[in-house]
Write an enzyme that holds these catalytic residues in place. Structure first.
Site, PDB file in Angstrom:
ATOM      1  N   ASN A   7      35.535  41.324  38.830  1.00 57.95           N
ATOM      2  CA  ASN A   7      34.551  41.643  39.860  1.00 57.95           C
ATOM      3  C   ASN A   7      34.052  43.049  39.547  1.00 57.95           C
ATOM      4  O   ASN A   7      34.793  44.026  39.683  1.00 57.95           O
ATOM      5  CB  ASN A   7      35.155  41.569  41.265  1.00 57.95           C
ATOM      6  CG  ASN A   7      34.137  41.927  42.349  1.00 57.95           C
ATOM      7  OD1 ASN A   7      33.301  42.799  42.155  1.00 57.95           O
ATOM      8  ND2 ASN A   7      34.221  41.246  43.481  1.00 57.95           N
ATOM      9  N   GLU A  34      30.134  39.520  41.754  1.00 56.78           N
ATOM     10  CA  GLU A  34      29.381  40.609  42.405  1.00 56.78           C
ATOM     11  C   GLU A  34      28.480  41.340  41.411  1.00 56.78           C
ATOM     12  O   GLU A  34      28.479  42.562  41.334  1.00 56.78           O
ATOM     13  CB  GLU A  34      30.314  41.579  43.146  1.00 56.78           C
ATOM     14  CG  GLU A  34      30.760  41.042  44.493  1.00 56.78           C
ATOM     15  CD  GLU A  34      31.157  42.149  45.471  1.00 56.78           C
ATOM     16  OE1 GLU A  34      30.295  42.568  46.259  1.00 56.78           O
ATOM     17  OE2 GLU A  34      32.322  42.581  45.449  1.00 56.78           O
ATOM     18  N   ASP A 145      37.139  36.146  41.859  1.00 54.72           N
ATOM     19  CA  ASP A 145      37.615  36.908  43.015  1.00 54.72           C
ATOM     20  C   ASP A 145      37.791  35.920  44.155  1.00 54.72           C
ATOM     21  O   ASP A 145      36.803  35.462  44.734  1.00 54.72           O
ATOM     22  CB  ASP A 145      36.596  37.992  43.359  1.00 54.72           C
ATOM     23  CG  ASP A 145      36.981  38.785  44.599  1.00 54.72           C
ATOM     24  OD1 ASP A 145      38.037  38.490  45.201  1.00 54.72           O
ATOM     25  OD2 ASP A 145      36.217  39.694  44.977  1.00 54.72           O
ATOM     26  N   ASN A 147      39.488  36.588  46.939  1.00 55.95           N
ATOM     27  CA  ASN A 147      39.618  37.326  48.203  1.00 55.95           C
ATOM     28  C   ASN A 147      40.795  36.830  49.043  1.00 55.95           C
ATOM     29  O   ASN A 147      40.737  36.826  50.283  1.00 55.95           O
ATOM     30  CB  ASN A 147      38.305  37.300  48.993  1.00 55.95           C
ATOM     31  CG  ASN A 147      37.406  38.486  48.649  1.00 55.95           C
ATOM     32  OD1 ASN A 147      37.864  39.625  48.591  1.00 55.95           O
ATOM     33  ND2 ASN A 147      36.139  38.219  48.418  1.00 55.95           N
ATOM     34  N   ASP A 216      42.343  38.666  42.719  1.00 57.93           N
ATOM     35  CA  ASP A 216      41.594  38.063  41.604  1.00 57.93           C
ATOM     36  C   ASP A 216      42.577  37.218  40.798  1.00 57.93           C
ATOM     37  O   ASP A 216      43.662  37.698  40.445  1.00 57.93           O
ATOM     38  CB  ASP A 216      40.975  39.160  40.735  1.00 57.93           C
ATOM     39  CG  ASP A 216      40.024  40.035  41.525  1.00 57.93           C
ATOM     40  OD1 ASP A 216      38.823  39.728  41.538  1.00 57.93           O
ATOM     41  OD2 ASP A 216      40.493  41.019  42.154  1.00 57.93           O
ATOM     42  N   ASP A 245      35.920  48.553  42.100  1.00 57.46           N
ATOM     43  CA  ASP A 245      37.161  48.570  42.890  1.00 57.46           C
ATOM     44  C   ASP A 245      38.140  47.478  42.439  1.00 57.46           C
ATOM     45  O   ASP A 245      39.287  47.467  42.890  1.00 57.46           O
ATOM     46  CB  ASP A 245      36.884  48.505  44.402  1.00 57.46           C
ATOM     47  CG  ASP A 245      35.846  47.478  44.808  1.00 57.46           C
ATOM     48  OD1 ASP A 245      35.204  46.872  43.924  1.00 57.46           O
ATOM     49  OD2 ASP A 245      35.682  47.272  46.019  1.00 57.46           O
ATOM     50  N   HIS A 246      37.712  46.589  41.529  1.00 59.07           N
ATOM     51  CA  HIS A 246      38.585  45.539  40.977  1.00 59.07           C
ATOM     52  C   HIS A 246      38.902  45.822  39.505  1.00 59.07           C
ATOM     53  O   HIS A 246      38.071  46.390  38.784  1.00 59.07           O
ATOM     54  CB  HIS A 246      37.907  44.175  41.032  1.00 59.07           C
ATOM     55  CG  HIS A 246      37.631  43.661  42.403  1.00 59.07           C
ATOM     56  ND1 HIS A 246      38.335  42.625  42.964  1.00 59.07           N
ATOM     57  CD2 HIS A 246      36.724  44.042  43.337  1.00 59.07           C
ATOM     58  CE1 HIS A 246      37.861  42.377  44.181  1.00 59.07           C
ATOM     59  NE2 HIS A 246      36.885  43.222  44.434  1.00 59.07           N
TER      60      HIS A 246
END
Length: 258
Positions: A7, A34, A145, A147, A216, A245-246
DNA sequence: ATGGTTGTACGACAA
């Protein structure tokens, strides 16, 4: 065969990092989430120059997925059958011997919210689609991802996250339905270790403080689960300049003789 | 501390 998921939280911002990572790691397949870029603005040329094919399903501002592949993608599908609406969160392609499904599961915002209900509906549609794809493709990977942190060992502080979005019981049940459809969690074929994370909030110095979640995942069909050679989280990009952030997750399968 | 940061796109909103 090595496959990866990442991501990137805006491909426009992260393109230099993605190209550098591709050059360094040379995976056969990289699933991106994303991307946040409409299809007409997707940087396809840059991937071609790096020696990869790429297919993508994007939209303005939000969501967006792409599959980067050494081998030319075939049988491309850019919509999840039965999904609540047309958000660009799903992309399937056949890359050589592998059927690849790249997903960006809705975040869900907060337990009990409208977006949480949307997340659960989306995951239910995904489970149905996984069953259909498994019936047609013995070598199937579903990665992206999700989530969802599947268990407490995937969360830095289980009590802090108890029944919160990303770690709640309904989300974990929806994730488990994917495993019950016939997929395995590839990282868990390698290790049962707690504290392996793929996402850290930008806020509160979460990365430096080790406050992460494993959300993930690389999931695989039974024929692939018996051929897992390695699976790891690559935290190097998360430690670099202007990170997503991933962190990427990389899985390797031994397909010799198949 | 109902906080904090990043991306998109220029004001909120999503994550």
């Amino acid at each position: 065969m090595r496959v990866a998921t990442w991501n990137v939280n805006s491909l426009r911002v992260r393109l230099p990092q993605v190209l550098a990572w591709l050059a360094a790691e040379a995976p056969d397949v990289l699933a991106l989430q994303e991307t946040k870029v409409p299809d007409e603005a997707f940087p396809a040329l840059e991937f071609r120059e790096a020696g990869y094919h790429v297919v993508f399903a994007g939209e303005k501002t939000y969501n967006g997925v792409a599959i980067v592949s050494r081998l030319p993608p075939a049988e491309v599908a850019d919509a999840l059958p039965g999904a609540p609406d047309g958000q660009r969160r799903y992309l399937a392609a056949t890359c050589g011997p592998l059927r690849v499904i790249d997903v960006y599961v809705p975040n869900g915002q907060a337990v009990g919210s409208d977006k949480f209900a949307y997340k659960l509906a989306w995951m239910e549609a995904l489970a149905a689609q996984v069953r259909a794809e498994l019936a047609r493709h013995p070598l199937l990977v579903v990665l992206g991802d999700f989530n969802v942190a599947p268990e407490d060992r995937d969360v830095h502080d289980p009590e802090l996250w108890r029944e919160r979005v990303l770690a709640s019981t309904p989300e974990r049940e929806a994730f488990r339905a994917l495993l019950e459809a016939g997929l395995c969690d590839v990282l868990r074929r390698i290790t049962g270790e707690a504290g392996i994370h793929t996402w850290w909030d930008y806020r509160m110095n979460a990365y430096r403080r080790g406050m992460g979640l494993r959300i993930d995942h690389v999931l695989a069909s039974p024929a692939l689960c018996g051929r897992v050679r390695a699976c790891r989280v690559d935290r190097a990009p998360r430690e670099g300049e202007r990170p997503s952030d991933h962190a990427p997750v990389v899985a390797e399968f031994d397909l010799a003789g198949s």
